[in-house]
Design an enzyme around this catalytic site. Structure first.
Site, PDB file in Angstrom:
ATOM      1  N   LYS A 262      13.925  -3.488   0.355  1.00  0.00           N
ATOM      2  CA  LYS A 262      13.669  -2.734  -1.080  1.00  0.00           C
ATOM      3  C   LYS A 262      14.042  -1.600  -0.924  1.00  0.00           C
ATOM      4  CE  LYS A 262       8.606  -0.516  -1.653  1.00  0.00           C
ATOM      5  NZ  LYS A 262       7.082  -0.316  -1.230  1.00  0.00           N
ATOM      6  N   ASP A 267       8.474   6.673  -3.727  1.00  0.00           N
ATOM      7  CA  ASP A 267       7.284   6.533  -4.039  1.00  0.00           C
ATOM      8  C   ASP A 267       5.751   7.153  -3.886  1.00  0.00           C
ATOM      9  OD1 ASP A 267       4.837   4.394  -4.395  1.00  0.00           O
ATOM     10  OD2 ASP A 267       5.091   3.903  -2.924  1.00  0.00           O
ATOM     11  N   LYS A 274      -0.567   8.434  -5.552  1.00  0.00           N
ATOM     12  CA  LYS A 274      -0.597   8.522  -3.630  1.00  0.00           C
ATOM     13  C   LYS A 274      -1.690   9.540  -3.953  1.00  0.00           C
ATOM     14  CE  LYS A 274       2.425   5.503  -2.089  1.00  0.00           C
ATOM     15  NZ  LYS A 274       1.749   4.659  -1.069  1.00  0.00           N
ATOM     16  N   ASP A 285      11.298   4.856   1.247  1.00  0.00           N
ATOM     17  CA  ASP A 285      10.875   4.055   0.916  1.00  0.00           C
ATOM     18  C   ASP A 285      11.666   3.050   0.505  1.00  0.00           C
ATOM     19  OD1 ASP A 285       8.355   2.341   0.467  1.00  0.00           O
ATOM     20  OD2 ASP A 285       8.353   2.616  -1.395  1.00  0.00           O
ATOM     21  N   ASP A 344       0.741   1.562  -7.451  1.00  0.00           N
ATOM     22  CA  ASP A 344       1.598   1.458  -6.054  1.00  0.00           C
ATOM     23  C   ASP A 344       2.168   0.334  -5.282  1.00  0.00           C
ATOM     24  OD1 ASP A 344       2.486   3.567  -4.180  1.00  0.00           O
ATOM     25  OD2 ASP A 344       0.203   3.759  -3.204  1.00  0.00           O
ATOM     26  N   ARG A 348       6.647  -5.083  -4.235  1.00  0.00           N
ATOM     27  CA  ARG A 348       7.030  -6.312  -4.323  1.00  0.00           C
ATOM     28  C   ARG A 348       7.344  -7.303  -5.615  1.00  0.00           C
ATOM     29  NH1 ARG A 348       0.363  -6.762  -2.724  1.00  0.00           N
ATOM     30  NH2 ARG A 348       0.828  -5.224  -1.913  1.00  0.00           N
TER      31      ARG A 348
HETATM   32  N1  BES Z   1       5.912   2.341   0.234  1.00  0.00           N
HETATM   33  C1  BES Z   1       4.278   1.630   0.153  1.00  0.00           C
HETATM   34  C2  BES Z   1       3.900   0.926   2.008  1.00  0.00           C
HETATM   35  C3  BES Z   1       4.351   2.054   2.580  1.00  0.00           C
HETATM   36  C4  BES Z   1       3.714   2.446   3.355  1.00  0.00           C
HETATM   37  C5  BES Z   1       5.333   1.692   3.850  1.00  0.00           C
HETATM   38  C6  BES Z   1       3.050   3.758   4.464  1.00  0.00           C
HETATM   39  C7  BES Z   1       5.224   2.802   4.987  1.00  0.00           C
HETATM   40  C8  BES Z   1       3.820   3.880   5.037  1.00  0.00           C
HETATM   41  C9  BES Z   1       3.917   1.112  -0.613  1.00  0.00           C
HETATM   42  O1  BES Z   1       4.671   0.742  -2.131  1.00  0.00           O
HETATM   43  C10 BES Z   1       2.066   0.693  -0.880  1.00  0.00           C
HETATM   44  O2  BES Z   1       2.022   1.368  -1.571  1.00  0.00           O
HETATM   45  N2  BES Z   1       1.318  -0.087  -0.956  1.00  0.00           N
HETATM   46  C11 BES Z   1       0.252  -0.922  -1.123  1.00  0.00           C
HETATM   47  C12 BES Z   1      -0.637  -2.076  -1.666  1.00  0.00           C
HETATM   48  C13 BES Z   1      -1.847  -2.074  -2.167  1.00  0.00           C
HETATM   49  C14 BES Z   1      -1.395  -1.221  -3.200  1.00  0.00           C
HETATM   50  C15 BES Z   1      -2.092  -3.113  -2.439  1.00  0.00           C
HETATM   51  C16 BES Z   1      -0.466   0.117   0.257  1.00  0.00           C
HETATM   52  O3  BES Z   1      -0.474  -0.425   1.091  1.00  0.00           O
HETATM   53  O4  BES Z   1      -1.162   0.406   0.303  1.00  0.00           O
HETATM   54 ZN    ZN Z   2       6.439   1.708  -1.540  1.00  0.00          ZN
HETATM   55 MN    MN Z   3       3.804   1.898  -3.330  1.00  0.00          MN
END
Ligand code: BES
Ligand code: ZN
Ligand code: MN
Length: 498
Positions: A262, A267, A274, A285, A344, A348
């Site tokens: 990735k 992000d 966020k 990220d 967010d 994926r």
């Molecule tokens: N990059 C984030 C995941 C992440 C969060 C990595 C904190 C490192 C530290 C990812 O893109 C994300 O935002 N995931 C969301 C998914 C949700 C919206 C289903 C999450 O984990 O909140």
């Molecule tokens: Zn992310």
């Molecule tokens: Mn995200």
């Protein structure tokens, strides 16, 4: 005034392998154990027995115990040709393993300052862990400063004192550790400097230097060729996405491994924005892509007899006026449609395209890694990666992770998610309706894009790739480079297998 461009490079110790300590060594780094009756010093070629005895007395006088990672610096014995001795604790001699040594070497390298040249006998207990520990522990990201700061001191150089027969192991460990440094530097670079185009240019230059083939798709090519996931994520940013493909194609290869990582250079969450607090951590990220780029570069330097193709989707997830909206339906590379309910959950989306593309080459194995879910940290904490995928290969990758000191744990894909991933308006939906099993749900999403018969592993490193607490052992704050060493170890294993 010159502007900072490209990745911010951290400083790390230079290492040499010699049969004897060099004349200009100012300090000796030696091992200490924690015995039942206090500190114990194993014999070392660096000190005659009288000098070792004197060092032992001094260490006792200052209360050193030999417990793991304890670093004690004392003035050198009278007859030694150095200024000081640094003893690092390895704990109980009976419990010594590679990771204990790697961490101790790292703790020593991290705490040494005001010395330029150090000779060490730690290699007596293992060459590779010593080399990796010294380089990774001595690594310092010094920030982007206008003037030198207090962290700007150049790390000490180390001479590992060992027999000539250690050469091969020494060089391989150096290549591995220096590759981890590449991954850390990329992660630590702020997102105004590292964006898809500049990142792709950097990877291309690094890759060509070690003899990899490079292919870069820009936003127009991505759109034309149907990379709907990467396009959907990148379209909200003024800085368009890229897909970088690096390949290592040695003649003697029997197996083909696809690597996918990735590469979200920042992000924000997109329209599903966020919260502001802590958002800065999202400079990390792209850690998965950095680890995969570092791994294929290492494989080339190690001249591994295995075919490797790295497919790295790079995009910036921004809420611009052209951004993807919650509820939009997109078409991934290969044709699967997806309802984007939360922008967010973008990792994926870019990975699905990349996995589908990588699968077209029909590799034997597909290893993918990503800072994919906050749920990974809820489930396993900040230091242990979650590994999903085909059962045997998943278990093998998790155990390789533990063997190299990058903790990892196998996690199941959940049967109930096969139902909940279905969407009313598309083939699948990018988030679960319920919060439970967030890490595993993402794994199920990705499963749809893996080609038949390919052994695959998905490694969620949201926590382990970026250290937001204090440094420990050989792990610094910020970018850690995880899971680069796991992937390199897996590539070595696959290269050796028939
Ligand atoms: N990059 C984030 C995941 C992440 C969060 C990595 C904190 C490192 C530290 C990812 O893109 C994300 O935002 N995931 C969301 C998914 C949700 C919206 C289903 C999450 O984990 O909140
Ligand atoms: Zn992310
Ligand atoms: Mn995200």
């Amino acid at each position: 005034m010159s502007q900072h461009t490209g990745p911010a490079r951290g400083a790390f110790p230079e290492l040499k392998l010699e049969k004897k300590a060099p004349k200009n060594a100012q300090a000796l780094l030696i091992a200490a154990f924690k015995g039942e009756e206090g500190i114990e010093l194993p014999g070392t070629s660096l000190l005659k027995s009288a000098a070792l005895r004197e060092a032992y007395e001094s260490l006792i006088a200052v209360g050193a115990t030999g417990k793991a990672n304890e670093v004690t610096r004392i003035p050198a014995p009278k007859k030694a040709e150095v200024d000081s001795i640094i003893a690092v604790g390895l704990g109980d001699a009976e419990d010594l393993d590679a990771e204990t040594l790697r961490r101790a070497a790292g703790s020593a390298a991290r705490s040494i300052s005001k010395v330029e040249e150090v000779a060490t006998s730690l290699g007596d207990f293992g060459i590779a862990p010593t080399v990796e520990g010294l380089i990774l522990g001595g690594y310092k990201f010094q920030g982007l400063r206008s003037k030198p700061g207090k962290d700007s001191e150049q790390p000490a150089a180390f001479t590992v004192v060992a027999e000539k027969s250690a050469r091969e192991e020494f060089e391989a460990a150096k290549i591995t550790a220096e590759s981890v440094v590449i991954a850390r530097d990329l992660v630590n670079t702020p997102s105004n400097l590292l964006y898809p185009e500049s990142y792709a240019d950097f990877l291309s230059a690094q890759a060509k230097e070690v003899g990899l083939e490079v292919e870069i798709l820009d936003e127009k090519a991505l759109q034309k060729q149907g990379f709907g996931g990467i396009t959907a994520v990148g379209r909200g940013s003024a800085r368009p996405p890229r897909l970088v493909r690096l390949s290592w194609n040695p003649k003697k290869a029997k197996k083909h491994v696809a690597l996918v990582g990735k590469g979200i250079t920042f992000d924000t969450g997109g329209i599903s924005l966020k919260p502001g607090s802590g958002m800065w951590d999202m400079i990390s990220d792209m850690g998965g892509s950095a680890a995969m780029a570092a791994s294929i570069i290492a494989a080339a330097k190690l001249n591994l007899p295995v075919k490797i193709t790295a497919t790295l989707p790079l995009a910036e997830n921004m809420p611009g006026d052209n951004a993807t909206r919650p509820g939009d339906v997109i078409t991934h590379y290969g044709g699967i449609t997806s309802e984007v309910l939360n922008t967010d959950a973008e990792g994926r989306l870019v990975l699905a395209d990349a996995i589908a593309r990588a699968s077209e080459d029909k590799p034997d194995f597909l290893i993918e890694t990503a800072t994919l879910t906050g749920a990974q940290m809820v489930a396993l904490g900040g230091r242990t990666a979650g590994v999903m995928g085909s059962e045997d290969f998943r278990d093998r990758m998790a155990s390789i992770g533990r063997e190299v000191g990058e903790n990892a744990w196998a996690m199941p894909l959940l049967e109930e998610h096969d139902e909940s991933v279905k969407s009313a308006s598309a083939d699948i939906r990018n988030i679960n309706a319920k919060r439970e099993g967030g890490m595993e749900y993402a794994g199920t999403y990705l499963k749809h894009f893996v080609g038949e018969g390919i052994e695959w592993a998905h490694i969620d490193v949201a926590g382990p790739s970026f250290n937001t607490t204090g440094a420990y052992g050989y792990t610094p704050k910020m970018g850690t480079g995880v899971p680069t060493r796991t992937v390199i170890a897996a590539l070595c294993e696959i290269a050796e297998s028939k």
